[in-house]
Design a protein around this motif. Structure first.
Motif, PDB file in Angstrom:
ATOM      1  N   ASP A  42       0.838  -1.207   0.000  1.00 35.34           N
ATOM      2  CA  ASP A  42       0.000   0.000   0.000  1.00 35.34           C
ATOM      3  C   ASP A  42       0.869   1.252   0.000  1.00 35.34           C
ATOM      4  O   ASP A  42       0.508   2.266  -0.594  1.00 35.34           O
ATOM      5  CB  ASP A  42      -0.909   0.015   1.231  1.00 35.34           C
ATOM      6  CG  ASP A  42      -1.917  -1.114   1.205  1.00 35.34           C
ATOM      7  OD1 ASP A  42      -2.838  -1.061   0.383  1.00 35.34           O
ATOM      8  OD2 ASP A  42      -1.764  -2.065   2.000  1.00 35.34           O
ATOM      9  N   PHE A  43       1.998   1.180   0.685  1.00 36.40           N
ATOM     10  CA  PHE A  43       2.904   2.332   0.761  1.00 36.40           C
ATOM     11  C   PHE A  43       4.334   1.834   0.920  1.00 36.40           C
ATOM     12  O   PHE A  43       4.580   0.663   1.253  1.00 36.40           O
ATOM     13  CB  PHE A  43       2.530   3.266   1.922  1.00 36.40           C
ATOM     14  CG  PHE A  43       2.551   2.624   3.282  1.00 36.40           C
ATOM     15  CD1 PHE A  43       3.701   2.655   4.060  1.00 36.40           C
ATOM     16  CD2 PHE A  43       1.420   2.007   3.806  1.00 36.40           C
ATOM     17  CE1 PHE A  43       3.728   2.073   5.319  1.00 36.40           C
ATOM     18  CE2 PHE A  43       1.431   1.421   5.063  1.00 36.40           C
ATOM     19  CZ  PHE A  43       2.598   1.452   5.824  1.00 36.40           C
ATOM     20  N   ALA A  44       5.278   2.724   0.639  1.00 36.31           N
ATOM     21  CA  ALA A  44       6.693   2.402   0.819  1.00 36.31           C
ATOM     22  C   ALA A  44       7.401   3.614   1.395  1.00 36.31           C
ATOM     23  O   ALA A  44       7.076   4.753   1.059  1.00 36.31           O
ATOM     24  CB  ALA A  44       7.326   1.999  -0.508  1.00 36.31           C
ATOM     25  N   SER A  45       8.356   3.363   2.267  1.00 38.66           N
ATOM     26  CA  SER A  45       9.131   4.438   2.871  1.00 38.66           C
ATOM     27  C   SER A  45      10.390   4.687   2.039  1.00 38.66           C
ATOM     28  O   SER A  45      11.090   3.745   1.675  1.00 38.66           O
ATOM     29  CB  SER A  45       9.533   4.067   4.300  1.00 38.66           C
ATOM     30  OG  SER A  45       8.391   3.835   5.094  1.00 38.66           O
ATOM     31  N   VAL A  46      10.652   5.966   1.753  1.00 41.57           N
ATOM     32  CA  VAL A  46      11.834   6.357   0.984  1.00 41.57           C
ATOM     33  C   VAL A  46      12.559   7.440   1.774  1.00 41.57           C
ATOM     34  O   VAL A  46      11.963   8.461   2.123  1.00 41.57           O
ATOM     35  CB  VAL A  46      11.449   6.901  -0.408  1.00 41.57           C
ATOM     36  CG1 VAL A  46      12.705   7.165  -1.227  1.00 41.57           C
ATOM     37  CG2 VAL A  46      10.527   5.941  -1.146  1.00 41.57           C
ATOM     38  N   ASN A  47      13.815   7.228   2.059  1.00 43.62           N
ATOM     39  CA  ASN A  47      14.583   8.196   2.832  1.00 43.62           C
ATOM     40  C   ASN A  47      15.019   9.360   1.955  1.00 43.62           C
ATOM     41  O   ASN A  47      15.672   9.167   0.927  1.00 43.62           O
ATOM     42  CB  ASN A  47      15.802   7.521   3.464  1.00 43.62           C
ATOM     43  CG  ASN A  47      15.413   6.427   4.426  1.00 43.62           C
ATOM     44  OD1 ASN A  47      14.479   6.598   5.215  1.00 43.62           O
ATOM     45  ND2 ASN A  47      16.105   5.306   4.375  1.00 43.62           N
ATOM     46  N   VAL A  48      14.656  10.559   2.369  1.00 38.75           N
ATOM     47  CA  VAL A  48      14.940  11.758   1.584  1.00 38.75           C
ATOM     48  C   VAL A  48      16.438  11.946   1.381  1.00 38.75           C
ATOM     49  O   VAL A  48      16.881  12.443   0.337  1.00 38.75           O
ATOM     50  CB  VAL A  48      14.321  12.990   2.275  1.00 38.75           C
ATOM     51  CG1 VAL A  48      14.737  14.285   1.597  1.00 38.75           C
ATOM     52  CG2 VAL A  48      12.797  12.864   2.298  1.00 38.75           C
ATOM     53  N   SER A  49      17.237  11.515   2.339  1.00 36.19           N
ATOM     54  CA  SER A  49      18.679  11.728   2.272  1.00 36.19           C
ATOM     55  C   SER A  49      19.384  10.818   1.280  1.00 36.19           C
ATOM     56  O   SER A  49      20.545  11.051   0.938  1.00 36.19           O
ATOM     57  CB  SER A  49      19.298  11.513   3.664  1.00 36.19           C
ATOM     58  OG  SER A  49      19.098  10.173   4.089  1.00 36.19           O
ATOM     59  N   GLU A  50      18.711   9.787   0.799  1.00 32.23           N
ATOM     60  CA  GLU A  50      19.358   8.821  -0.075  1.00 32.23           C
ATOM     61  C   GLU A  50      19.337   9.272  -1.536  1.00 32.23           C
ATOM     62  O   GLU A  50      18.349   9.860  -2.002  1.00 32.23           O
ATOM     63  CB  GLU A  50      18.686   7.455   0.069  1.00 32.23           C
ATOM     64  CG  GLU A  50      18.895   6.841   1.435  1.00 32.23           C
ATOM     65  CD  GLU A  50      18.178   5.527   1.627  1.00 32.23           C
ATOM     66  OE1 GLU A  50      18.492   4.834   2.603  1.00 32.23           O
ATOM     67  OE2 GLU A  50      17.281   5.199   0.820  1.00 32.23           O
ATOM     68  N   ASP A  51      20.389   8.966  -2.264  1.00 35.42           N
ATOM     69  CA  ASP A  51      20.447   9.278  -3.691  1.00 35.42           C
ATOM     70  C   ASP A  51      19.281   8.606  -4.413  1.00 35.42           C
ATOM     71  O   ASP A  51      18.933   7.460  -4.125  1.00 35.42           O
ATOM     72  CB  ASP A  51      21.762   8.783  -4.295  1.00 35.42           C
ATOM     73  CG  ASP A  51      22.972   9.563  -3.820  1.00 35.42           C
ATOM     74  OD1 ASP A  51      22.773  10.681  -3.297  1.00 35.42           O
ATOM     75  OD2 ASP A  51      24.095   9.052  -3.965  1.00 35.42           O
ATOM     76  N   GLY A  52      18.695   9.326  -5.338  1.00 39.68           N
ATOM     77  CA  GLY A  52      17.598   8.771  -6.129  1.00 39.68           C
ATOM     78  C   GLY A  52      16.237   8.919  -5.495  1.00 39.68           C
ATOM     79  O   GLY A  52      15.247   8.365  -6.004  1.00 39.68           O
ATOM     80  N   PHE A  53      16.134   9.687  -4.397  1.00 38.16           N
ATOM     81  CA  PHE A  53      14.868   9.825  -3.679  1.00 38.16           C
ATOM     82  C   PHE A  53      13.728  10.273  -4.587  1.00 38.16           C
ATOM     83  O   PHE A  53      12.673   9.639  -4.652  1.00 38.16           O
ATOM     84  CB  PHE A  53      15.021  10.809  -2.520  1.00 38.16           C
ATOM     85  CG  PHE A  53      13.720  11.422  -2.067  1.00 38.16           C
ATOM     86  CD1 PHE A  53      12.776  10.659  -1.416  1.00 38.16           C
ATOM     87  CD2 PHE A  53      13.441  12.758  -2.324  1.00 38.16           C
ATOM     88  CE1 PHE A  53      11.557  11.210  -1.015  1.00 38.16           C
ATOM     89  CE2 PHE A  53      12.231  13.314  -1.925  1.00 38.16           C
ATOM     90  CZ  PHE A  53      11.286  12.549  -1.269  1.00 38.16           C
ATOM     91  N   ALA A  54      13.911  11.379  -5.304  1.00 41.11           N
ATOM     92  CA  ALA A  54      12.820  11.954  -6.092  1.00 41.11           C
ATOM     93  C   ALA A  54      12.371  11.000  -7.196  1.00 41.11           C
ATOM     94  O   ALA A  54      11.164  10.793  -7.407  1.00 41.11           O
ATOM     95  CB  ALA A  54      13.249  13.292  -6.684  1.00 41.11           C
ATOM     96  N   ASP A  55      13.309  10.407  -7.899  1.00 42.02           N
ATOM     97  CA  ASP A  55      12.952   9.488  -8.983  1.00 42.02           C
ATOM     98  C   ASP A  55      12.228   8.262  -8.448  1.00 42.02           C
ATOM     99  O   ASP A  55      11.255   7.787  -9.056  1.00 42.02           O
ATOM    100  CB  ASP A  55      14.207   9.058  -9.741  1.00 42.02           C
ATOM    101  CG  ASP A  55      14.813  10.182 -10.576  1.00 42.02           C
ATOM    102  OD1 ASP A  55      14.086  11.144 -10.891  1.00 42.02           O
ATOM    103  OD2 ASP A  55      16.007  10.092 -10.908  1.00 42.02           O
TER     104      ASP A  55
END
Length: 243
Positions: free
Chosen positions: A106-119
């Motif tokens: 349903d959802f996934a967590s993405v760390n803003v500090s990691e490379d490739g966050f926006a994509d």
């Protein structure tokens, strides 16, 4: 929508947490029975290694859904899972779009500090998977501008208990100052965990708890599992909300 609390069942801990699909499914059901409104899990193989391959993610999600039908299920996309390889992570997560709906997170967590966050956030949303953006510091908030996310996780890590509330408030103030809107969830790990359960309650923000964030109850005694952590956190959160 998470109104009060999400359970984070295992994280990347090496021991003391549910690992196999059966263990995770049982822990999820117990956490939901204790009051959790959503489940966050780091799927593992039988040797404890985290993975992002679509087939494996689908099997883990199906196991949790089977144990607690109707409860939203989310997973991690931590870059460490692919050894820091941004392209390999993108390829693996991109494969989730081909999963049947009942096996897709349903959802996934993405760390803003990691490379490739926006994509990665855009790929997830394009696959029908909601994005939780993990913000660890006020300096990361600007990265959120222009990126479509569904929930912002204010995550206070590696911070002493005495500094936890101030650290959280600094991030919250930065979000407000830059006009970053949307649902927010506030939590901390280890020493910062319990002070921020209480602070989230005072602010009326949802929070999270589980063996990913702490192995101990607020009195320092070892927790028997995720369900006990959820039940105690709800007591503290609700009491903090009282006038």
């Amino acid at each position: 929508m998470i109104r009060r609390i999400k359970a984070c069942l295992n994280g990347d801990r090496a021991q003391g947490v549910p690992v196999t699909a059966a263990e995770v499914a049982r822990a999820a059901a117990e956490a939901v029975a204790a009051g959790a409104e959503a489940i966050h899990v780091h799927p593992r193989d039988d040797h404890g290694a985290e993975f992002l391959a679509a087939a494996d993610i689908g099997a883990a999600v199906a196991a949790v859904r089977g144990a607690c039908p109707g409860t939203p299920v989310g997973v991690s996309t931590g870059l460490w899972i692919t050894g820091g390889d941004v392209a390999r992570r993108m390829a693996a997560v991109g494969g989730w779009a081909g999963l049947p709906v009942d096996r897709r997170p349903d959802f996934a967590s993405v760390n803003v500090s990691e490379d490739g966050f926006a994509d990665l956030a855009r790929v997830l949303r394009g696959s029908g998977i909601a994005v939780e953006a993990g913000v660890w510091s006020a300096g990361e908030v600007g990265t959120l501008l222009g990126v479509p996310v569904d929930r912002i996780l204010i995550e206070v890590l590696h911070t002493p208990a005495a500094d936890a509330v101030a650290s959280a408030d600094t991030i919250l103030e930065r979000l407000d100052r830059l006009g970053v809107s949307g649902p927010r969830l506030l939590h901390g790990e280890e020493e910062a965990c319990w002070p921020l359960i209480r602070h989230a309650g005072r602010l009326g923000l949802p929070t999270r708890i589980g063996l990913e964030d702490t192995l101990d109850l607020d009195d320092g005694s070892p927790a028997t599992g995720n369900a006990e952590l959820v039940a105690r956190a709800l007591e503290i959160w609700a009491k903090a909300r009282l006038p």
